[in-house]
Design a protein around this motif. Sequence first.
Motif, PDB file in Angstrom:
ATOM      1  N   VAL A   1     -10.903   6.854   7.922  1.00  0.00           N
ATOM      2  CA  VAL A   1     -12.321   6.769   8.285  1.00  0.00           C
ATOM      3  C   VAL A   1     -13.165   6.437   7.053  1.00  0.00           C
ATOM      4  N   MET A   2     -12.834   7.057   5.925  1.00  0.00           N
ATOM      5  CA  MET A   2     -13.552   6.766   4.678  1.00  0.00           C
ATOM      6  C   MET A   2     -13.434   5.294   4.318  1.00  0.00           C
ATOM      7  N   VAL A   3     -12.216   4.791   4.344  1.00  0.00           N
ATOM      8  CA  VAL A   3     -11.981   3.392   3.984  1.00  0.00           C
ATOM      9  C   VAL A   3     -12.756   2.465   4.917  1.00  0.00           C
ATOM     10  N   GLN A   4     -12.691   2.746   6.215  1.00  0.00           N
ATOM     11  CA  GLN A   4     -13.416   1.915   7.179  1.00  0.00           C
ATOM     12  C   GLN A   4     -14.924   1.975   6.933  1.00  0.00           C
ATOM     13  N   GLY A   5     -15.425   3.167   6.621  1.00  0.00           N
ATOM     14  CA  GLY A   5     -16.847   3.311   6.354  1.00  0.00           C
ATOM     15  C   GLY A   5     -17.287   2.535   5.131  1.00  0.00           C
TER      16      GLY A   5
END
Length: 217
Positions: free
Chosen positions: A198-202
Motif C-alpha cells: 500500500v505504501m509503494v502504491q501510494g
Amino acid sequence: MSGAMLELILEATLDTLYMVAVSGLISAALGIPLGVLLYVTRPRQILEQPALNGVLGVITNIGRSVPFIILMVAIIPFTRALVGSSIGTNAAVVPLTIAAIPFVARLVEGALNEISPGLVEAAQSMGATPWQIITKVLLPEARGGIFTALTVTIVTLVSYSAMAGAVGGGGLGDLGIRYGYNRFNPTIMLITVVILVVMVQGFQSLGDYLVRKSDHK
C-alpha cells in the motif's frame, strides 16, 4: 488480533514512514545537486571539468554498486558515531541516505540528458550565466524527470527500510522478522507485506500525479 499487536503494527508503520521521509528528503537535497554537477561538468557542457566529473562519477558508481545490506554493516562505526547507536530508526536513516544519494544523482543526470542541447545553446547566446542556465533552463525542463527519479528513489527506500529490519533497523521489516518469521506467525507477515505494498502504491501514485502536474509540454 490483540490491541497490543495493533499498536506495534501502527508504530512500525510510522517508523517506516519516518525512515523513508527523512532519508528521502536528505538524499534529494544532496543527490539533486550532485546529479546536476555530474551533468554540467561533463565534456562540452557549461562547466566542463573532466577531472572533477571523473572523480564524482567514480564515487557515485561505488556508492551505487555496494549492496545495501553490506553497506549497512560496513558503516556501523560511522552510524554509531553519527547518531549514537547502530540500531533503531535513526541509525537506519544513515545507510538509507548514503545508499540513496548516488541513486538520485544518476537518475537526475539521466533526466538532464533528455533536455535538448539547443535550449542550452539558446540561453548561452542570450548571455545567460551557468547558474542562470541551471536554474532557469535545466531544472525547469527536467522537472518531470526529477519527480520520476524521486518517486523511484522513495519506492526503493521503502524496500530498503524493510531490509534494514534484518539488522535491527526497526519499522515494518523488523516487525515482520521478529513477530512474523521468528514466531511463525504468517498473519503478521501478510499484514506487513500488505502495508508495504500500500505504501509503494501510494508513493507511486503521488509521484505520477506530480509528474503529470509538472508536464508543461
